[in-house]
Design an enzyme around this catalytic site. Structure first.
Site, PDB file in Angstrom:
ATOM      1  N   THR A 109      18.203   6.488   5.323  1.00 12.86           N
ATOM      2  CA  THR A 109      17.686   7.410   6.337  1.00 12.86           C
ATOM      3  C   THR A 109      16.938   8.512   5.611  1.00 12.86           C
ATOM      4  OG1 THR A 109      18.189   8.782   8.257  1.00 12.86           O
ATOM      5  CG2 THR A 109      19.878   8.697   6.525  1.00 12.86           C
ATOM      6  N   GLU A 110      15.709   8.768   6.042  1.00 11.46           N
ATOM      7  CA  GLU A 110      14.788   9.559   5.220  1.00 11.46           C
ATOM      8  C   GLU A 110      15.197  11.016   5.104  1.00 11.46           C
ATOM      9  OE1 GLU A 110      13.913   7.833   7.948  1.00 11.46           O
ATOM     10  OE2 GLU A 110      12.308   8.828   9.076  1.00 11.46           O
ATOM     11  N   ASN A 111      16.141  11.448   5.943  1.00  8.54           N
ATOM     12  CA  ASN A 111      16.618  12.811   5.767  1.00  8.54           C
ATOM     13  C   ASN A 111      17.608  12.940   4.619  1.00  8.54           C
ATOM     14  OD1 ASN A 111      18.004  11.246   7.810  1.00  8.54           O
ATOM     15  ND2 ASN A 111      19.335  12.991   8.117  1.00  8.54           N
TER      16      ASN A 111
END
Lengths: 213, 247, 247, 213
Positions: free
Chosen positions: D48-50
Site C-alpha cells: 500500500t503506497e502510504n
C-alpha cells in the site's frame, strides 16, 4: 623561534572553534584527530559518511568491532543518541546541506576557496575520491586542516590550484601548523598566527597577498 | 509459501552469467559479503563489471576476486587503500578498467536505479575534471551535473538477519550500500548471519523489505569479524594512518 | 547539551512567518500533526503555502487551518475526499490555489529537496496533461519528465517517540511523509506522543536522525486516535466506499 | 440471460489470476475488494503506497487502529513479515519496477493500453491523482477492474480515451463485469467472456473490433 604547532594542538584549536550542537564530519587522515580533541561531555555530533551519526571515540582494544568503523575504516564507537543509515541517506545529509562543518585535508587551497585534495596529478598515482567532493559542496562550512608547507617547502596555500580540484570556492577557513586563515572575497586573511609567525612572515612563506599593509 | 532461503552459497550464486554487472556491498570490509564472493570465485563467472565503494582489501573477498583476472572493470569511489595491493597491481599494469565516481554520486546513482529515476542533477564534482563530458545545468542559481543511474544484473550483499520473505536488517555501519544495491539489481542475493522465522523482525525496523531480495543464505557468525585484520585507516595518500609522516 | 525539546505546541510553532511554505505530514489523518496545526492556527500566520498529500479531512487539523482563510495555495496529490468539504468549498469559489502533483512525484520532489538534488527525470505523468510545460527527455529509450525539488520553510510532522537530539521513530503507516519532509524544510517541528531519554531509541531503528529536526514537543497520547472518525475509504470519485453505486 | 457477474465474483477472478509470491498494489475503490478474495493462506504480498508491504485484511471492529490504514484510508492489519517505510521509499518501489501487479479502477481504457482514471474532465470537478500515475508506469502488469459500461450505457473500453490520461500504453488486462480483455498489439482481445456474453456481443456493446472473425 616557535613557528609551528603540533598536529594535536591544531586539532584542539579546531575543536575549540566548533560550537556545541554542531553536526560535523571529519575527513580521513589528520582531521580524525579532531575527534579526540573534542571534550567527552561536549555534544558535538559526528557524522561519518559510511552511515552513522553520533560517532564516538576509539574503542578499547578488546571492544573493537569490525562492523563499526569510520570513513577512514578505523574502529570507532557509538554514543547514546546515535543512528545508523545507508549510504544514499548518509550522502543526502551531506549534499542536502545538513552538516554544519566538515574538516578536510588538502594538497592545495586557493585564495578563491578552491580545494584540491584528491589527486596530486602525479603520473601512475592511483586516484581516489571517496566522499571529499560531496563534503566540499555539502557542508555549510568547509575547514581545511593541513601543514602550511609541503615536505619540499612549497606553500599549500596558493593563488590558483594546480592539482585537480575537489571543489570550487568551497573552503571557508584553513587551519595550518603556522596559522589559521579565513577565505574572504579579498583572498586569504590571517585569523590567528601561531608563535612567532606574523602576517608579513606568512605572506613571505606563501607568496600571497594576505592584506598586511 | 514464499521461501527465498537457499541452503548454501554455491546455490545462491548459481546462474550469474559471464559479462554481468555485479554490485558488491560493503565499505572496506564492513558489510562486504565475503562468503558470497568466495562462492562467486568458485562459480567462475568472468568478464565482470564490479560496483563497490572500494577495490578490495588484503587478499580476501573482493581483492581475491580481482586477483582471478575475471573482473574487466570496476566502478568505485576509493580504490587506493593501504591494503589494496591486488587492485593497485592490476591497475598499474593496465589489466583492469576503473570508473572513478565520487562516493555520493555513486550512492545516489545506485539509489536512482532502484527508484526508477532516469537521471538527476547533482551538485557534486562541478568544476572539477570529473565534470568533463557531463551536461551541466544551472538551477536556481546553482551549478549541477547530470548523472545517470547505475543498474546491475546482480547484487551480492551482507546483512545481519533475514527471513524467508527476504526482509533484512543490518548491523551498525555494515549497512552502508546493502539497501540501495538490493533495490538497483535485477537479482539480489543476501548473505546473513542468521535466518529468523517470518514475523521475528519488527516491521518498524525492517531496513530492506523482502521485495528487493531474491535469495537469502545463512553463513553463520562471520569468522573474519574476529580476526583483527579490519583495523586501521588510511591518510589522504592511502598510507596507513599510523604512519605519521604525511600531512 | 543539545536539547531540542519544547514545552508546548505554542512555543514550538513560534516564529513561523506570514508567507511561509509549510509542509504538513500525514496521509489523510494518519501522521497528521493535528496538535501542531492547531497551534499554528492560534499563532495566526497567514498567506501560507501548504504541502500535504491531501487537502484536509472533516473539520479538524489541516481542514480547520484551511477554513481560516490563511492558506493561499496547497500543493498535494489527492484533495478530493469524502470528507474534504472545507477544501472543496474554497476551491470551487476560487479562494485557494491548487498545484496537483502525482503522489510519487510529490514524495520524490520532497526527497530531492532534502538530498540536495537540483532536479530529476521522472517516469510519472509522461503523455498526460500534467506533462504540459515540463521538459521531456528520452533516456535509454524511455520517456521522462524533468521535476524540481520542493523546499519548505517549515515542516510540521508527527512521530511516535523522540529524544532531545531530535531522533524520531514513527508508528505504522503514520510514518508516511514525516521523514522526507523533515529533511526538506529549513526548520522541522515534530510532535511526538512521548519524549524518551537519549539512548532509549535503538540506533538501528532510528527513522529520522536528529539532524533533520529542530524542535520536539510531546503531546501525549493522541485523543483522536480513539474517536473512530478515521475509518472509511473513498472510491475513484471521492465518495465513501460504503456507497456501492459507483464502479 | 446472465451477462454480468458481481463485483465480488470479479474480485475473486482477479485474485485467482495472481500467482503466489507476487507483490501487488490494489488501487482505491473497487480493487480493494480483491484483498478480501485472496485466500488467507496464500502468500501474496500487498503493497500500500502510504507505506507498507504485507498488508492484511480489515481488522475486527475493536482492533481498528487509525495509524494503520491503506491508500483508501481504510483500517487494515499487518501480516507477519510486514514492513513499514516512508513515502519516497514506497514510491521508489513502485516507480523502480518492483511491483508485479497493480489493480486500478478506470473511467476509460483505450485499445492501445492508455488509461484514464483520475478525472472525467467534467466542469467544476475537483481533480485528484494520488498514486495512480505512478502505479500506471511502475507496476510490471497493470490490471484494470471496472464495469464495462457507464451508468449511461457507454463503453469504458474505447478506441481512444477522451478523458484525461493517467498513463500511456500501460494497461495489460481489463477485468469487467462482462468479460476479461487482454490489451494486445492488435487491440482488445477477449480472454474470457462471462455468462452469455460472446465476442460478437461484446464487440457490439463496446463498438470495438475485438478480433471476432
Amino acid at each position: 623561534m616557535s613557528t609551528r604547532i603540533s598536529r594535536q594542538d591544531l586539532a584542539a584549536r579546531i575543536a575549540a572553534d566548533i560550537p556545541e550542537g554542531s553536526i560535523v564530519n571529519l575527513g580521513i587522515g589528520a582531521p580524525t584527530l579532531v575527534a579526540d580533541a573534542i571534550p567527552a561531555e561536549a555534544e558535538i555530533i559526528l557524522h561519518t559518511e559510511n552511515g552513522m551519526l553520533g560517532m564516538g571515540g576509539a574503542p578499547a582494544a578488546d571492544q573493537v568491532d569490525p562492523d563499526l568503523i569510520n570513513a577512514g575504516k578505523q574502529a570507532v564507537t557509538a554514543r547514546a543518541g546515535a543512528a545508523y543509515f545507508h549510504h544514499a541517506d548518509s550522502f543526502a545529509m551531506m549534499r542536502g546541506g545538513h552538516l554544519d562543518v566538515c574538516v578536510l585535508g588538502a594538497f592545495q587551497v586557493a585564495e578563491n576557496g578552491d580545494l584540491a585534495n584528491w589527486s596530486t596529478g602525479a603520473e601512475g598515482a592511483i586516484p581516489a575520491i571517496g566522499g571529499a567532493m560531496d563534503l566540499a559542496i555539502g557542508a555549510k562550512d568547509v575547514y581545511v586542516m593541513t601543514d602550511l608547507l609541503t615536505r619540499d617547502g612549497a606553500s599549500k596555500l596558493v593563488a590558483r590550484c594546480t592539482s585537480p580540484l575537489t571543489g570550487v570556492g568551497c573552503v571557508s577557513r584553513v587551519y595550518t601548523d603556522h596559522a589559521v586563515f579565513d577565505v574572504t572575497p579579498d583572498g586569504f586573511r590571517v585569523r590567528e598566527a601561531f608563535g612567532d609567525n606574523t602576517v608579513a612572515s606568512l605572506a613571505e612563506l606563501t607568496g600571497l597577498d594576505l592584506g598586511g599593509e | 509459501m514464499i521461501d527465498k532461503t537457499i541452503a548454501d552459497t554455491a546455490a545462491a550464486v548459481a546462474g550469474i552469467a559471464d559479462g554481468s554487472t555485479v554490485m558488491i556491498g560493503g565499505f572496506g570490509r564492513a558489510g562486504q559479503p565475503v562468503e558470497l564472493i568466495d562462492a562467486l570465485i568458485d562459480h567462475g563467472a568472468s568478464d565482470l563489471t564490479i560496483v563497490n565503494n572500494n577495490a578490495g582489501n588484503g587478499d580476501v573477498g573482493l581483492a581475491r576476486l580481482l586477483s582471478t583476472g575475471r573482473v574487466r572493470k570496476i566502478i568505485c569511489s576509493f580504490p587506493r587503500q593501504s591494503d589494496s595491493w591486488v587492485f593497485d597491481d592490476l591497475y598499474r599494469s593496465g589489466r583492469i578498467e576503473l570508473e572513478l565516481v565520487p562516493q555520493g554520486n555513486l550512492a545516489e546513482r545506485i539509489r536512482a536505479a532502484g527508484a526508477g529515476i532516469g537521471g538527476f542533477y547533482s551538485p557534486t564534482a562541478v568544476g572539477t575534471e570529473l565534470a568533463e563530458g557531463k551536461e551541466e545545468r544551472v538551477i536556481d542559481g546553482r551549478r549541477y551535473l547530470l548523472e545517470y543511474p547505475i543498474h546491475a544484473d546482480v547484487a551480492l550483499i551482507s546483512a545481519l538477519r533475514g527471513d524467508r520473505w527476504g526482509n533484512l536488517v543490518y548491523r551498525e555501519t555494515a549497512r552502508n550500500f546493502g539497501p540501495i544495491m538490493a533495490a538497483a539489481a535485477t537479482s539480489t542475493i543476501a548473505q546473513v548471519d542468521e535466518i529468523v522465522p517470518l514475523g521475528d523482525i519488527d516491521p518498524e525496523s525492517v531496513v530492506t523489505p523482502g521485495l528487493f531480495v531474491d535469495r537469502v543464505v545463512a553463513v553463520g557468525e562471520r569468522a573474519w569479524l574476529q580476526d583483527g585484520a579490519f583495523i586501521g585507516g588510511v591518510d589522504l595518500e592511502g598510507r596507513p594512518l599510523a604512519t605519521e609522516e604525511n600531512a
